[in-house]
Design a protein around this motif. Structure first.
Motif, short mmCIF file in Angstrom:
data_model
loop_
_atom_site.label_atom_id
_atom_site.label_comp_id
_atom_site.label_asym_id
_atom_site.label_seq_id
_atom_site.Cartn_x
_atom_site.Cartn_y
_atom_site.Cartn_z
N ALA A 1 0.83 -1.20 0.00
CA ALA A 1 0.00 0.00 0.00
C ALA A 1 0.87 1.25 0.00
O ALA A 1 0.57 2.23 -0.70
N ASN A 2 1.94 1.24 0.78
CA ASN A 2 2.85 2.38 0.82
C ASN A 2 3.50 2.62 -0.53
O ASN A 2 3.68 3.77 -0.96
N CYS A 3 3.85 1.54 -1.22
CA CYS A 3 4.44 1.67 -2.56
C CYS A 3 3.45 2.36 -3.50
O CYS A 3 3.81 3.29 -4.23
N TYR A 4 2.21 1.89 -3.49
CA TYR A 4 1.19 2.49 -4.35
C TYR A 4 0.99 3.96 -4.05
O TYR A 4 0.99 4.81 -4.96
N GLU A 5 0.84 4.30 -2.78
CA GLU A 5 0.59 5.69 -2.39
C GLU A 5 1.77 6.59 -2.71
O GLU A 5 1.59 7.74 -3.12
N THR A 6 2.99 6.07 -2.52
CA THR A 6 4.18 6.86 -2.79
C THR A 6 4.30 7.18 -4.28
O THR A 6 4.55 8.33 -4.67
N VAL A 7 4.10 6.18 -5.12
CA VAL A 7 4.18 6.39 -6.57
C VAL A 7 3.08 7.33 -7.04
O VAL A 7 3.31 8.23 -7.86
N LYS A 8 1.89 7.14 -6.53
CA LYS A 8 0.76 7.99 -6.92
C LYS A 8 1.03 9.45 -6.54
O LYS A 8 0.77 10.38 -7.33
N ALA A 9 1.56 9.67 -5.33
CA ALA A 9 1.86 11.04 -4.89
C ALA A 9 2.93 11.67 -5.76
O ALA A 9 2.84 12.87 -6.09
N ILE A 10 3.93 10.92 -6.17
CA ILE A 10 5.00 11.45 -7.02
C ILE A 10 4.43 11.88 -8.37
O ILE A 10 4.75 12.96 -8.88
N PHE A 11 3.56 11.07 -8.95
CA PHE A 11 2.96 11.43 -10.24
C PHE A 11 2.02 12.63 -10.09
O PHE A 11 2.00 13.53 -10.95
N ASP A 12 1.25 12.67 -9.01
CA ASP A 12 0.30 13.78 -8.82
C ASP A 12 1.03 15.10 -8.61
O ASP A 12 0.60 16.15 -9.12
N GLU A 13 2.14 15.07 -7.87
CA GLU A 13 2.82 16.31 -7.50
C GLU A 13 3.91 16.71 -8.48
O GLU A 13 4.09 17.91 -8.75
N GLU A 14 4.68 15.74 -9.00
CA GLU A 14 5.84 16.08 -9.82
C GLU A 14 5.70 15.72 -11.29
O GLU A 14 6.45 16.22 -12.12
N LEU A 15 4.74 14.86 -11.61
CA LEU A 15 4.54 14.46 -13.01
C LEU A 15 3.07 14.58 -13.39
O LEU A 15 2.45 13.62 -13.88
N PRO A 16 2.48 15.76 -13.19
CA PRO A 16 1.04 15.90 -13.45
C PRO A 16 0.68 15.79 -14.93
O PRO A 16 -0.48 15.54 -15.27
N GLY A 17 1.66 15.97 -15.80
CA GLY A 17 1.39 15.91 -17.23
C GLY A 17 1.51 14.52 -17.82
O GLY A 17 1.43 14.36 -19.06
#
Length: 327
Positions: free
Chosen positions: A18-34
């Motif tokens: 779960a932590n892996c999923y949330e960490t990757v999702k947060a990185i895409f939402d914050e740093e790779l929104p495009g």
């Protein structure tokens, strides 16, 4: 919008998935929104709560895809199968859910990929682990790099971002026991290496013990080099020449000074044990190649899947990848 696929193998990782999923999702939402995120989890028949956790995640996030294997096929075979489901313009080949490889590097990988690199390879320049494991890994990389027919950069694992065309080249390899980092290196393409710190595992137990590392090393050596058989050939010639030389010297000493000439049961026993050991070593090396050939010619799927979630259609056929690469 371009898609970045992330492949995460897991086995009994209920504390980390779960932590892996949330960490990757947060990185895409914050740093790779495009960029669109595609996170593919490959479960090796976990017998804890890993699959149930993944199932709940997939129910609320269609960008998460899950493949559950019928049994544990090993991290490399399951990851290679997971790559066949990747639809992204670029793919993070392997991000284990323990996050020892830092997902924070993904934005940097993407930036370098957009600048024109086809392969952005992470290199574990610093490791937060004990001396014994560091020494074992150092020996492993030294052996592989000295014997391999392709250039394998030290400390480069499967935490790499590869372009879609590189993925096609990788999937075109029909290898029943794929050594993925070696296959990527053998494909070529324009590459850059990014060093990072390989972090200590925060929870759960590592599935890579000494036996697993030894298996990886042998798989790499016998898959990418002829050095073991070449060693057998050269050693055989040297031993044969040495035996002939020993016979000549023994005969000359017998005629010159019979007392000093080698003779007796001890000489025979030592020679027999030495040659028997050499023969068993060579037979073992030959057996490794024969076993690899046997596994390859038997055919069959690289893994057997029990279940797929949020995945439509069959996995990508390696034969199709080979045809696309040829065209």
């Amino acid at each position: 919008m371009k898609t970045i696929s992330v492949v995460s193998p897991c086995f009994n990782e209920e504390d980390n998935v779960a932590n892996c999923y949330e960490t990757v999702k947060a990185i895409f939402d914050e740093e790779l929104p495009g960029y669109r995120r595609e996170h593919i989890f490959i479960d090796n028949a976990s017998d804890d709560g890993t699959v149930e956790i993944l199932r709940k995640i997939a129910e609320t996030d269609p960008d998460v895809k899950i493949v559950v294997n019928a049994r544990n096929f090993g991290v490399f075979r399951s990851t290679f199968n997971g790559l066949r489901y990747a639809t992204g313009d670029a793919v993070i080949v392997m991000l284990p859910v323990d996050l020892q490889d830092p997902p924070e590097k993904i934005p940097e990988f993407v930036e370098l990929w957009e600048s024109g690199y086809d392969v952005v390879a992470g290199a574990r320049s610093t490791r937060e682990e004990g001396f014994t494991m560091r020494a074992a890994r150092g020996i492993f990389y030294t052996i592989v790099n000295r014997l391999s027919d392709v250039s394998l950069e030290p400390s480069v694992g499967e935490f790499q971002l590869i372009d879609r065309k590189v993925l096609k080249a990788v999937l075109s390899h029909n290898d029943h026991h794929p050594y993925i980092r070696g296959i990527i290196a053998a494909c070529g393409f324009r590459r850059i290496i990014v060093p990072y710190t390989w972090r200590a595992r925060k929870s759960g137990l590592s599935k890579h013990n000494v036996m697993a590392l030894t298996d990886q090393a042998l798989n790499a050596i016998f898959a990418f080099t002829r050095a073991p058989m070449r060693f057998c050939t050269i050693s055989g010639l040297v031993i044969a020449f040495g035996c002939i030389l020993f016979s000549i010297v023994s005969a000359l000493l017998y005629f010159i000074d019979p007392v000093q000439a080698p003779r007796g049961t001890t000489t025979i026993i030592v020679s027999l044990f030495f040659l028997s050991g050499i023969q068993m070593l060579f037979i073992g090396m030959l057996g490794e190649y024969i076993t690899s050939i046997h596994n390859q010619v038997r055919g069959g799927p690289i893994v057997t899947e029990q279940e797929r979630i949020n995945i439509e259609g069959p996995a990508r056929d390696p034969a199709v990848a080979r045809e696309e690469l040829a065209s």
